[in-house]
Scaffold this active site. Structure first.
Site, short mmCIF file in Angstrom:
data_model
loop_
_atom_site.label_atom_id
_atom_site.label_comp_id
_atom_site.label_asym_id
_atom_site.label_seq_id
_atom_site.Cartn_x
_atom_site.Cartn_y
_atom_site.Cartn_z
N LYS A 284 42.72 -33.83 29.71
CA LYS A 284 42.91 -32.80 28.68
C LYS A 284 43.84 -33.36 27.60
O LYS A 284 44.88 -33.91 27.91
CB LYS A 284 43.55 -31.57 29.36
CG LYS A 284 43.22 -30.27 28.70
CD LYS A 284 43.53 -29.08 29.63
CE LYS A 284 43.01 -27.79 29.03
NZ LYS A 284 43.19 -26.64 29.90
N GLU A 370 40.78 -12.25 38.22
CA GLU A 370 41.39 -10.95 37.92
C GLU A 370 41.03 -9.89 38.96
O GLU A 370 41.86 -9.05 39.31
CB GLU A 370 40.97 -10.49 36.52
CG GLU A 370 41.64 -11.26 35.38
CD GLU A 370 40.99 -12.59 35.08
OE1 GLU A 370 39.95 -12.92 35.68
OE2 GLU A 370 41.54 -13.34 34.24
N ARG A 398 37.49 -7.25 33.56
CA ARG A 398 36.81 -7.94 34.67
C ARG A 398 37.09 -7.23 36.00
O ARG A 398 36.31 -7.30 36.93
CB ARG A 398 37.28 -9.39 34.67
CG ARG A 398 36.77 -10.38 35.67
CD ARG A 398 35.35 -10.78 35.60
NE ARG A 398 34.82 -11.42 34.43
CZ ARG A 398 34.86 -12.74 34.18
NH1 ARG A 398 35.54 -13.54 34.98
NH2 ARG A 398 34.24 -13.25 33.12
C1 TPP Z 1 38.28 -13.98 32.71
C2 TPP Z 1 39.22 -14.90 31.97
N1 TPP Z 1 40.48 -15.03 32.40
C3 TPP Z 1 41.35 -15.83 31.74
C4 TPP Z 1 40.94 -16.53 30.64
C5 TPP Z 1 41.92 -17.39 29.88
N2 TPP Z 1 41.51 -18.80 29.94
C6 TPP Z 1 40.85 -19.39 28.98
S1 TPP Z 1 40.51 -20.98 29.29
C7 TPP Z 1 41.34 -20.90 30.76
C8 TPP Z 1 41.48 -22.10 31.64
C9 TPP Z 1 40.13 -22.72 31.87
O1 TPP Z 1 40.33 -23.87 32.67
P1 TPP Z 1 39.07 -24.81 32.95
O2 TPP Z 1 37.90 -23.97 33.32
O3 TPP Z 1 39.52 -25.80 33.92
O4 TPP Z 1 38.75 -25.44 31.53
P2 TPP Z 1 39.68 -26.46 30.69
O5 TPP Z 1 40.48 -25.61 29.73
O6 TPP Z 1 40.53 -27.18 31.68
O7 TPP Z 1 38.71 -27.36 30.00
C10 TPP Z 1 41.82 -19.63 30.98
C11 TPP Z 1 42.61 -19.20 32.17
C12 TPP Z 1 39.61 -16.36 30.22
N3 TPP Z 1 39.14 -16.97 29.11
N4 TPP Z 1 38.77 -15.56 30.90
MG MG Z 2 40.42 -27.61 33.64
#
Ligand code: TPP
Ligand code: MG
Ligand code: DXP
Length: 648
Positions: A284, A370, A398
């Protein structure tokens, strides 16, 4: 910039010579760093998927083939490679610019929109199944982050893939991070997969496969080792991976920045006659030192200096609501060990990071889960713990059934802190918290409150913590008002509104930050129209202070309600219901968001102006309604006008 500006679509990516790809990758990183330094945005996730997205577009062909990105906050590279380099990309997440997420209306290459995590696998499986039913032959590829695997829906889809389709490509983009470091058993398991001897478990036709790909002979020597392991693997000496247990062919882990390796494995995945998951390791923030050094901050950031990475935001203003809540919760938790805080993978965004750092035993990060967070809280509450569930308004959607079926129906003591209630301007429609009053007001016993400022937020937290039942506190993204905080919080009588300014021509019932706007309107209308305009800090969207509202409505010619929420089923509608049920005919003007989805924009001011909610629009709305309202024969009240917060 030699290559990127000339990429008008995936065919141009396919036409590039291998030696041009690192140049393209470099140019893409440069563009993403520049644009996010100006606009803010999800720089970290996107810098991590540059080579991966290039490989996707070199081996698959959107829009015929379908890409489904989980959350799709990491879709900037995809947008740049599908003809969206240019002015609109430069204004991404701002008014008139591209969305920060994939969006079906934005491009034929965006077959599926998102913004909330955990949806990609199910949607992709739906597309693959539709393809099989339609007898067509397009490829369907789901790009899923490691933290998206902590979503329940993702596991529901995994459970369903094998029995639904033969062909689905899943790319697991494993960078070890959610917004914070990823958590839970699935994260540990992925680490196990990575720390095992680095090998790729390929089907026994590995050698055959090598014939078919460029440079395959170079892999032959490597293949002999893998062949041995493949034999072991199929002879049962290897415990198959979790994914194989779900019926997917697991390949990986491979380096997600090695363009040649990605090319080779994408081709294999594409040819697979079984659903396949390609486990790709990425970094990242790759290519930007500041993001590498602080992946959490640079997951989604405000504008920053390109050289230092320092935030560009001006002089420090009032604390953000999230930080006020987070610090106050630590104090409450210190005084009462029964209180615990729960977040769904967002300790910084919710402010729970303070509790994590100071009282880790009273802090729980359940991952992007959630529904589980709410059910976990319900379980805790049955044993005398007082859970505080801190989830953004939009993400709490959610967990709606868990709120009703588990927490409310069983009348369990749980407090919910719903941050981002109101606009999330840059993220847009998937992130605005504009529906929570509507979706909660119908839930029996729910106490829904919103503070006018940060001091009242802490009072409301005390109120909810002392309340035996289900309380929901909503508050906006970003800076608070900047008022003086009391030393000790004071609980508020539930259902009690706060009259702030007398008036009998018009009385405005405002919720939360709209109290500020109400005062400005009252002052202006009072001064220019000679009308006596009252302001009430409503405090509660449920239960509404009916006694005071009825009293006000009998006195005034017009009642106005103001909320940072949709009008449909919102606070104003609640006020209408109270007056109608009590046969009070006074007209009500409900100022709030119209019954439509609100796009992203540069700021709340711009979005309000674009949706008929500018101060001028609101003033006109009020005065038009006032003129249409039946006059009432009541002498003007000469009570002195109060001001808020300091007589403004
Ligand atoms: C239902 C929901 N909860 C929380 C979020 C906030 N959120 C956005 S991206 C993220 C982390 C995603 O991590 P990952 O899937 O590993 O993708 P990366 O950012 O590491 O590429 C979160 C918690 C969201 N978008 N949707
Ligand atoms: Mg990730
Ligand atoms: C993509 C996603 O859902 C999060 O990164 C979100 O954009 C965070 O929003 P805040 O910036 O309001 O915390």
């Amino acid at each position: 910039m030699q290559i990127l500006p000339n990429i008008k679509g995936p065919d141009d990516v396919k036409a590039l010579a291998p030696e041009q790809l690192p140049i393209l990758a470099e140019e893409i990183r440069e563009e993403i760093i520049h644009v996010t330094s100006e606009n803010g945005g999800h720089i970290g996730p996107n810098l991590g998927v540059v080579e991966l997205t290039i490989a996707l577009h070199r081996h698959f062909s959107t829009p015929k083939d379908r890409f489904v990105f989980d959350v799709s906050h990491q879709g900037y590279v995809h947008k740049l490679l599908t003809g969206r380099y240019g002015e609109k990309f430069r204004k991404i997440r701002s008014t008139g610019g591209l969305s920060g997420f994939l969006n079906r209306e934005e491009s034929e290459h965006d077959c599926y929109g998102a913004g909330h995590a955990g949806t990609a696998l199910s949607a992709a499986l739906g597309m693959a199944t539709a393809r099989d039913l339609n007898g067509t032959d397009e490829h369907v590829v789901a790009l899923v982050g490691d933290a998206a695997l902590t979503c329940g829906i993702t596991m529901e889809a995994l459970n369903n893939i094998r029995s639904s389709t033969k062909r689905l490509v899943v790319i697991l983009n494993d960078n070890k991070w959610s917004i914070a470091p990823n958590v839970g058993a699935i994260s540990n398991y992925l680490n196990e997969l990575i720390t095992n001897p680095v090998y790729n478990r390929l089907h026994q036709d590995f050698e055959e496969f090598l014939e078919g790909v460029p440079g395959g002979d170079r892999l032959k020597k490597f293949g002999s080792k893998v062949k041995q392991e493949t034999k072991d693997f199929f002879s049962g000496d290897y415990e198959s991976s979790l994914f194989e247990k779900y019926g997917l062919r697991y390949i990986g882990p491979i380096d997600g920045h090695d363009q040649k390796l990605l090319d080779q494995y994408m081709e294999f995945a594409k040819k697979s006659e079984d659903p396949v998951i390609l486990h790709v390791l990425t970094t990242k923030g790759k290519g930007f030192e500041a993001a590498l050094g602080d992946p959490e901050k640079f997951h989604g950031t405000s504008p920053f200096c390109k050289t230092s990475g320092k935030s560009k935001s001006g002089k420090p203003g009032p604390s953000n609501y999230q930080d006020v809540m987070g610090r106050a919760l630590v104090d409450f938790c210190k005084k009462d060990k029964r209180i615990v805080g729960i977040t769904g993978a967002m300790p910084s965004g919710t402010g729970l990071k303070y509790l994590r750092d100071e009282l880790p035993e009273q802090y729980f990060d359940v991952g992007i889960a959630e529904e589980h967070a709410v059910l976990f809280a319900a379980g805790l509450a049955t044993s005398g713990i007082k859970p505080v569930v801190t989830i953004y308004s939009t993400f709490l959607q959610r967990a709606y059934d868990c709120i009703i079926h588990d927490v409310s129906l069983q009348d369990l003591d749980v407090m919910f802190c719903m941050d981002r209630a109101g606009l999330s301007p840059n993220d847009g429609a998937t992130h605005h918290g504009l529906f929570d009053i509507s979706y909660l007001r119908c839930v029996p016993r729910a106490v829904i409150m919103q503070p006018k400022d940060e001091d009242e937020l802490v009072d409301m937290m005390k109120t909810g913590l002392e309340h035996k039942g289900q309380s929901f506190i909503r508050y906006p993204r970003g800076a608070s008002v900047g008022v003086q905080m009391k030393d000790d919080a004071e609980a508020i009588e539930i259902g009690k509104a706060e009259p702030l300014r007398d008036g009998d021509d018009i009385i405005i019932w405002a919720l939360g930050p709209m109290v500020q706007d109400a005062f400005k309107l009252a002052n202006k209308i009072g001064a220019e129209q000679g009308l006596h305009v009252g302001v009430v800090n409503a405090r509660f969207a449920k239960p509404i202070d009916s006694k005071l509202l009825i009293e006000n409505a009998k006195k005034a010619r017009l009642i106005v309600t103001m909320e940072d929420h949709v009008v449909t089923g919102g606070f104003g509608t609640g006020c209408l219901e109270v007056l109608q049920e009590n046969n009070v005919q006074t007209p009500v003007v409900r100022l709030g968001w119209p019954d439509r989805f609100v796009d992203h924009g540069s700021s709340g001011t711009e979005l309000r102006a674009a949706n008929g909610l500018s101060p001028q629009d609101m003033e006109k709305n009020i005065l038009d309604a006032y003129r249409d309202a039946e006059p009432k024969a009541i002498a003007a009240d000469t009570t002195p006008v109060l001001g808020y917060p300091s007589g403004k």
